[in-house]
Scaffold this active site. Structure first.
Site, short mmCIF file in Angstrom:
data_model
loop_
_atom_site.label_atom_id
_atom_site.label_comp_id
_atom_site.label_asym_id
_atom_site.label_seq_id
_atom_site.Cartn_x
_atom_site.Cartn_y
_atom_site.Cartn_z
N GLY A 294 39.90 41.69 43.66
CA GLY A 294 40.93 42.65 44.07
C GLY A 294 40.75 43.97 43.32
O GLY A 294 39.67 44.26 42.78
N GLY A 295 41.82 44.78 43.27
CA GLY A 295 41.73 46.11 42.67
C GLY A 295 41.26 46.09 41.23
O GLY A 295 40.38 46.87 40.84
N ALA A 296 41.83 45.20 40.42
CA ALA A 296 41.46 45.16 39.00
C ALA A 296 39.99 44.74 38.86
O ALA A 296 39.24 45.33 38.07
CB ALA A 296 42.37 44.19 38.25
N ASP B 166 41.69 52.06 35.25
CA ASP B 166 41.87 50.63 34.93
C ASP B 166 40.64 50.06 34.23
O ASP B 166 40.75 49.40 33.20
CB ASP B 166 42.14 49.82 36.21
CG ASP B 166 43.57 49.97 36.70
OD1 ASP B 166 44.45 50.33 35.88
OD2 ASP B 166 43.81 49.73 37.90
N THR C 138 50.42 52.87 42.11
CA THR C 138 50.25 51.42 42.04
C THR C 138 50.50 50.87 43.43
O THR C 138 50.60 51.64 44.41
CB THR C 138 51.14 50.82 40.92
OG1 THR C 138 50.83 49.43 40.81
CG2 THR C 138 52.63 51.01 41.18
N ASN D 258 44.11 55.33 40.47
CA ASN D 258 45.40 54.98 39.86
C ASN D 258 46.02 56.15 39.11
O ASN D 258 47.12 56.05 38.61
CB ASN D 258 45.28 53.75 38.95
CG ASN D 258 44.58 54.07 37.65
OD1 ASN D 258 43.72 54.94 37.59
ND2 ASN D 258 44.95 53.37 36.59
N GLY E 84 45.31 41.27 28.02
CA GLY E 84 45.42 42.42 28.93
C GLY E 84 46.25 43.58 28.41
O GLY E 84 46.30 44.64 29.04
N LYS F 67 47.10 52.71 46.04
CA LYS F 67 45.88 53.10 45.31
C LYS F 67 44.73 53.52 46.22
O LYS F 67 43.90 54.34 45.82
CB LYS F 67 45.42 51.95 44.41
CG LYS F 67 46.26 51.75 43.16
CD LYS F 67 45.64 50.72 42.24
CE LYS F 67 46.50 50.48 41.02
NZ LYS F 67 45.91 49.54 40.08
N GLY G 100 37.88 36.95 40.56
CA GLY G 100 38.70 37.85 41.37
C GLY G 100 37.87 38.97 41.96
O GLY G 100 36.77 39.29 41.46
P1 NDP Z 1 44.93 42.18 43.99
O1 NDP Z 1 46.05 41.64 44.81
O2 NDP Z 1 44.15 43.36 44.45
O3 NDP Z 1 43.87 40.99 43.72
C1 NDP Z 1 44.28 39.70 43.32
C2 NDP Z 1 43.06 38.83 43.07
O4 NDP Z 1 43.52 37.59 42.53
C3 NDP Z 1 42.25 38.49 44.32
O5 NDP Z 1 40.89 38.45 44.01
C4 NDP Z 1 42.77 37.10 44.68
O6 NDP Z 1 41.84 36.30 45.36
C5 NDP Z 1 42.97 36.51 43.30
N1 NDP Z 1 43.88 35.37 43.29
C6 NDP Z 1 45.23 35.39 43.46
N2 NDP Z 1 45.71 34.13 43.36
C7 NDP Z 1 44.64 33.31 43.12
C8 NDP Z 1 44.48 31.91 42.92
N3 NDP Z 1 45.53 31.07 42.94
N4 NDP Z 1 43.24 31.41 42.67
C9 NDP Z 1 42.18 32.24 42.64
N5 NDP Z 1 42.26 33.58 42.84
C10 NDP Z 1 43.46 34.10 43.07
O7 NDP Z 1 45.58 42.45 42.56
P2 NDP Z 1 45.02 43.44 41.41
O8 NDP Z 1 43.56 43.27 41.30
O9 NDP Z 1 45.61 44.79 41.58
O10 NDP Z 1 45.74 42.79 40.14
C11 NDP Z 1 45.30 41.56 39.60
C12 NDP Z 1 45.99 41.32 38.28
O11 NDP Z 1 45.56 42.31 37.35
C13 NDP Z 1 47.51 41.44 38.33
O12 NDP Z 1 48.04 40.36 37.60
C14 NDP Z 1 47.81 42.74 37.63
O13 NDP Z 1 49.05 42.72 36.97
C15 NDP Z 1 46.67 42.81 36.64
N6 NDP Z 1 46.34 44.18 36.22
C16 NDP Z 1 46.35 44.43 34.87
C17 NDP Z 1 46.04 45.69 34.41
C18 NDP Z 1 46.07 45.94 32.94
O14 NDP Z 1 46.04 47.11 32.55
N7 NDP Z 1 46.10 44.92 32.09
C19 NDP Z 1 45.70 46.81 35.32
C20 NDP Z 1 45.66 46.42 36.72
C21 NDP Z 1 46.01 45.14 37.13
P3 NDP Z 1 41.67 36.34 46.97
O15 NDP Z 1 40.88 37.57 47.28
O16 NDP Z 1 40.93 35.08 47.26
O17 NDP Z 1 43.06 36.37 47.55
#
Ligand code: NDP
Length: 284
Positions: free
Chosen positions: A133-135, A107, A67, A92, A249, A71, A131
């Site tokens: 990011g990773g997810a 994931d 994590t 992961n 989730g 990753k 979003g």
């Molecule tokens: P990352 O840090 O890789 O990505 C975060 C994303 O959220 C980015 O796209 C970021 O945008 C966006 N973001 C954050 N704050 C805001 C905001 N205020 N407004 C708009 N966009 C926002 O995190 P992960 O992808 O690893 O994780 C994301 C979520 O997924 C977490 O809450 C994690 O707990 C959850 N998760 C759940 C899993 C499950 O099994 N249920 C598995 C993996 C993750 P920007 O690029 O613009 O900063």
């Protein structure tokens, strides 16, 4: 033959890691199946992953979860990757097959299973993902590989959003569109599945929800959230108020854990027991 006192070791490397609940779910599964596996939650600081991976080999650990922040970094210590992990560019879960380390990303697979459990398939559908990011990467790649017709990515940071769009265009057959996140985002008509893959709404910020125009969600939209530590997130509440089917989730979390369980043990995961263990942990 003498008795075998050696346990198979798996676990997770990450930092911060203290509040990661995965071990509760995996250990409950091992106990239910009578497997002598131990899941250890291990703090590995940024920069120390190489040493930790060497340790994994030296101790003949069966595998590991990765994590934040490992990753992507872990790729350089692996011998082989699954197709999805290669496209996503992140791993992961690692399986140690007699010294050969194989990486996978479960994931997005956990996400697809939670859709399937709710009777929903992305095949031929338009999927809008908040979003990048990773997810979001894992979910969008798996949806595209599972036959989604169109993927719409919405992200605040344009560079990150565009990078995901480029990757999907290059590596998957889906049509892809990018919407920069400015103001309250309109959910285009014909969107079948809407996913919050941002961290907005993550505990303790349970009073927040992504900034979209919630009145553009209809009863024909399936709305899903990656947030698991508030299974009744404001995002899902707002969607349900518009008549949408909602999926939280927790299913994604349990199902990716179940895939990892099977990869390590070769046995079917006791899903219900793992789900109950997590729910108890979250006080649900
Ligand atoms: P990352 O840090 O890789 O990505 C975060 C994303 O959220 C980015 O796209 C970021 O945008 C966006 N973001 C954050 N704050 C805001 C905001 N205020 N407004 C708009 N966009 C926002 O995190 P992960 O992808 O690893 O994780 C994301 C979520 O997924 C977490 O809450 C994690 O707990 C959850 N998760 C759940 C899993 C499950 O099994 N249920 C598995 C993996 C993750 P920007 O690029 O613009 O900063």
């Amino acid at each position: 033959m003498g008795k075998n006192y050696r346990s198979e070791l798996v676990g997770v490397f990450g930092c911060p890691i203290d509040e990661n609940p995965t071990g509760v779910m995996e250990e409950a599964g091992f106990a239910a199946k009578g497997l002598d596996f131990r899941y250890i939650t291990i703090k590995v600081n940024e920069g120390d992953l190489g040493a930790a991976m060497q340790g994994l080999r030296a101790m003949n650990m069966r595998g590991i979860n990765l994590t934040i922040p490992h990753k992507v970094e872990v790729l350089k210590y692996l011998d082989e990757l699954s197709e999805a992990a290669e496209i996503i560019g992140a791993v992961n879960v690692v399986v140690n097959n007699a010294g050969k380390l194989w990486g996978e990303n479960t994931d997005g697979k956990g996400f697809l299973t939670s859709l399937k459990d709710a009777g929903v398939s992305p095949q031929g559908k338009t999927v809008m993902i908040l979003g990048a990011g990773g997810a979001a990467r894992a979910i969008s790649v798996e949806c595209a590989l599972a036959g989604a017709e169109k993927i719409i990515i919405v992200n605040r940071n344009t560079q990150r959003g565009q990078a995901l769009v480029d990757l999907l265009k290059e590596k998957t057959p889906a049509a892809v569109e990018y919407i920069p996140w400015q103001g309250a985002i309109v959910v285009p008509q014909g969107t079948h599945i809407l996913v919050n893959a941002t961290s907005v709404g993550l505990f303790p910020n349970v009073d927040q929800k992504p900034e979209i125009d919630y009145d553009t969600i209809t009863a024909d939209t399936v709305v899903t959230d990656v947030i698991f530590n508030d299974p009744n997130s404001l995002f899902l509440q707002a969607a349900a108020a518009r008549g949408a089917q909602t999926i939280n989730g927790l299913g994604m979390l349990v199902n990716q854990g179940a895939v990892n369980f099977t990869l390590w043990t070769g046995e079917e995961a006791p899903l219900e027991i793992m789900t109950e263990a997590l729910k108890r942990e979250f006080g649900l």
